[in-house]
Design a protein around this motif. Structure first.
Motif, PDB file in Angstrom:
ATOM      1  N   ASN A 103      42.941  49.203  39.136  1.00  0.00           N
ATOM      2  CA  ASN A 103      42.472  47.831  39.263  1.00  0.00           C
ATOM      3  C   ASN A 103      41.976  47.339  37.910  1.00  0.00           C
ATOM      4  O   ASN A 103      41.888  48.117  36.944  1.00  0.00           O
ATOM      5  CB  ASN A 103      41.369  47.716  40.321  1.00  0.00           C
ATOM      6  CG  ASN A 103      40.242  48.712  40.087  1.00  0.00           C
ATOM      7  OD1 ASN A 103      39.617  48.711  39.034  1.00  0.00           O
ATOM      8  ND2 ASN A 103      40.003  49.581  41.065  1.00  0.00           N
ATOM      9  N   HIS A 104      41.632  46.056  37.861  1.00  0.00           N
ATOM     10  CA  HIS A 104      41.211  45.446  36.603  1.00  0.00           C
ATOM     11  C   HIS A 104      39.908  46.043  36.084  1.00  0.00           C
ATOM     12  O   HIS A 104      39.731  46.211  34.867  1.00  0.00           O
ATOM     13  CB  HIS A 104      41.058  43.931  36.806  1.00  0.00           C
ATOM     14  CG  HIS A 104      40.784  43.186  35.547  1.00  0.00           C
ATOM     15  ND1 HIS A 104      39.650  42.431  35.363  1.00  0.00           N
ATOM     16  CD2 HIS A 104      41.493  43.080  34.400  1.00  0.00           C
ATOM     17  CE1 HIS A 104      39.671  41.884  34.156  1.00  0.00           C
ATOM     18  NE2 HIS A 104      40.774  42.257  33.551  1.00  0.00           N
ATOM     19  N   GLY A 177      47.509  52.346  43.715  1.00  0.00           N
ATOM     20  CA  GLY A 177      46.802  51.075  43.661  1.00  0.00           C
ATOM     21  C   GLY A 177      47.424  49.995  44.519  1.00  0.00           C
ATOM     22  O   GLY A 177      46.899  48.882  44.606  1.00  0.00           O
ATOM     23  N   SER A 313      47.004  43.441  35.358  1.00  0.00           N
ATOM     24  CA  SER A 313      46.248  44.050  36.456  1.00  0.00           C
ATOM     25  C   SER A 313      45.326  43.034  37.114  1.00  0.00           C
ATOM     26  O   SER A 313      45.153  43.056  38.346  1.00  0.00           O
ATOM     27  CB  SER A 313      45.441  45.246  35.935  1.00  0.00           C
ATOM     28  OG  SER A 313      46.294  46.334  35.640  1.00  0.00           O
ATOM     29  N   ARG A 314      44.743  42.145  36.340  1.00  0.00           N
ATOM     30  CA  ARG A 314      43.877  41.117  36.917  1.00  0.00           C
ATOM     31  C   ARG A 314      44.662  40.212  37.854  1.00  0.00           C
ATOM     32  O   ARG A 314      44.205  39.882  38.962  1.00  0.00           O
ATOM     33  CB  ARG A 314      43.238  40.298  35.795  1.00  0.00           C
ATOM     34  CG  ARG A 314      42.120  39.348  36.225  1.00  0.00           C
ATOM     35  CD  ARG A 314      42.603  37.975  36.619  1.00  0.00           C
ATOM     36  NE  ARG A 314      43.323  37.305  35.554  1.00  0.00           N
ATOM     37  CZ  ARG A 314      43.962  36.147  35.709  1.00  0.00           C
ATOM     38  NH1 ARG A 314      43.983  35.550  36.896  1.00  0.00           N
ATOM     39  NH2 ARG A 314      44.615  35.604  34.705  1.00  0.00           N
ATOM     40  N   ASP A 317      45.445  42.157  41.056  1.00  0.00           N
ATOM     41  CA  ASP A 317      44.235  42.247  41.875  1.00  0.00           C
ATOM     42  C   ASP A 317      44.016  40.964  42.667  1.00  0.00           C
ATOM     43  O   ASP A 317      43.691  40.996  43.858  1.00  0.00           O
ATOM     44  CB  ASP A 317      43.012  42.478  40.983  1.00  0.00           C
ATOM     45  CG  ASP A 317      42.842  43.923  40.558  1.00  0.00           C
ATOM     46  OD1 ASP A 317      43.724  44.750  40.874  1.00  0.00           O
ATOM     47  OD2 ASP A 317      41.829  44.222  39.905  1.00  0.00           O
ATOM     48  N   ASP A 318      44.186  39.822  41.992  1.00  0.00           N
ATOM     49  CA  ASP A 318      43.978  38.539  42.662  1.00  0.00           C
ATOM     50  C   ASP A 318      44.914  38.373  43.855  1.00  0.00           C
ATOM     51  O   ASP A 318      44.549  37.760  44.859  1.00  0.00           O
ATOM     52  CB  ASP A 318      44.189  37.388  41.679  1.00  0.00           C
ATOM     53  CG  ASP A 318      43.060  37.243  40.670  1.00  0.00           C
ATOM     54  OD1 ASP A 318      41.999  37.882  40.861  1.00  0.00           O
ATOM     55  OD2 ASP A 318      43.237  36.483  39.690  1.00  0.00           O
ATOM     56  N   ARG A 321      44.123  41.636  46.691  1.00  0.00           N
ATOM     57  CA  ARG A 321      42.744  42.006  47.050  1.00  0.00           C
ATOM     58  C   ARG A 321      42.471  41.793  48.545  1.00  0.00           C
ATOM     59  O   ARG A 321      41.919  42.657  49.229  1.00  0.00           O
ATOM     60  CB  ARG A 321      41.764  41.207  46.213  1.00  0.00           C
ATOM     61  CG  ARG A 321      40.297  41.576  46.489  1.00  0.00           C
ATOM     62  CD  ARG A 321      39.341  40.761  45.631  1.00  0.00           C
ATOM     63  NE  ARG A 321      39.481  41.086  44.220  1.00  0.00           N
ATOM     64  CZ  ARG A 321      40.009  40.262  43.306  1.00  0.00           C
ATOM     65  NH1 ARG A 321      40.458  39.062  43.666  1.00  0.00           N
ATOM     66  NH2 ARG A 321      40.094  40.629  42.043  1.00  0.00           N
TER      67      ARG A 321
END
Length: 324
Positions: A103-104, A177, A313-314, A317-318, A321
């Protein structure tokens, strides 16, 4: 850093057989001097077949080998953070497979550790070094399709059968992940970042429609680049066929290419069409590895770093999530 970059690989599995391991040996100013795998017999076999001088079954032993001055972490993402931090503490340059981490937040921890230790951190988004994608970047930067307005991505795959065998690690979220979106879409999201700049706001959905595995099998998104370009994407891993298409639409034409194939095409407003063929190297990571080695030897900059990879990665994640 010394004149020769002497690499050690942690996790000498499939990705290192052709894509990266031989590239570490063939790049100018680069040597592969040690490999590690928890199964010592497999590490020994790899070392024998690839003529690597030393092998280990403990990561700590490889990292603290005085002959190793750069560490390539080629394990599943669940272990990237641990080994990157360990290598940074030992003062070794770090190269990790993609995606960069689970993850970020883990990405940021890896970046901070490497910066504190004054060692570089690179990530295996190797398309940033490939001739085809650099040709795409040159075409866009030269205005071949005018001002970029819109990006559209469609990636389809058929559902992987549950054949009674062990579930691949790429479909085990505690190791990867996420699902194939994390494994494959990360390449597309990263190369779009390279071609058009960082993404800003991201919105989307992630679902599991097939119920065959525990991971997302369909992700859709709309997003805005910081430059103002708008994009949309769909990654479906339970579709009726395979498709891999990215379209960058501009004021004067459209540029189409695949992430994993070799096609590249421009259609212009006046009806003109240009088709390009740019072959990949035999060891697909070698151009990026050469850029890393060059930088470590004091010549130039590598375009795939911890900071660029953390942006991808950010974004992922968004998008996933809420699913997890």
């Amino acid at each position: 850093m010394t004149d020769t970059i002497r690499w050690g690989i942690i996790g000498c599995g499939d990705v290192t057989e052709v894509k990266s391991g031989p590239a570490l040996q063939k790049a100018e100013g680069s040597e592969l001097v040690a490999v590690m795998r928890r199964n010592g017999a497999l590490a020994e076999d790899y070392a024998r077949r690839h003529q690597v001088p030393r092998w280990y079954d403990q990561a700590e032993a490889l990292i603290h080998d005085p002959e190793v001055n750069a560490v390539y972490v080629a394990t599943p993402p669940a272990f990237h953070r641990e080994y990157a931090l360990m290598a940074a503490r030992a003062g070794k340059a770090v190269y990790v497979e993609k995606p960069m981490a689970m993850n970020h937040d883990e990405c940021l921890e890896m970046i901070e550790a490497c910066e504190a230790a004054h060692v570089p951190l690179y990530v295996a988004y190797y398309r940033r070094g490939l001739p085809r994608f650099n040709q795409i970047k040159q075409l866009l930067d030269s205005g071949a399709i005018g001002d970029v307005r819109l990006v559209q991505t469609t990636q389809l795959q058929t559902l992987r059968p549950a054949d009674g065998q062990a579930v691949p690690w790429r479909l085990q979220p505690e190791l990867s992940g996420g699902g194939l979106f994390v494994d494959l879409a990360s390449h597309t999201l990263d190369i779009l970042d390279y071609l058009l700049g960082p993404l800003g706001q991201v919105k989307g959905f992630a679902v599991n429609q097939s119920r065959q595995y525990r991971v997302e099998d369909l992700v859709t998104t709309t997003y805005a680049f910081e430059s103002g370009v708008i994009g949309m994407g769909a990654w479906c891993f339970n579709a009726y066929k395979r498709q891999d298409l990215n379209e960058i639409i501009g004021s004067k034409g459209k540029l189409s290419f695949s992430t994993f194939g070799d096609d590249l095409r421009i259609e212009l407003a006046d009806g003109g069409v240009q088709q390009f063929t740019v072959a990949n190297p035999a060891h697909i990571q070698q151009p990026l590895i050469q850029l890393m080695v060059n930088e470590l030897r004091g010549d130039g900059k590598c375009p795939s770093t911890g900071r660029t990879a953390a942006r991808t990665s950010r974004v992922m994640d968004d998008l996933i999530r809420d699913f997890y």
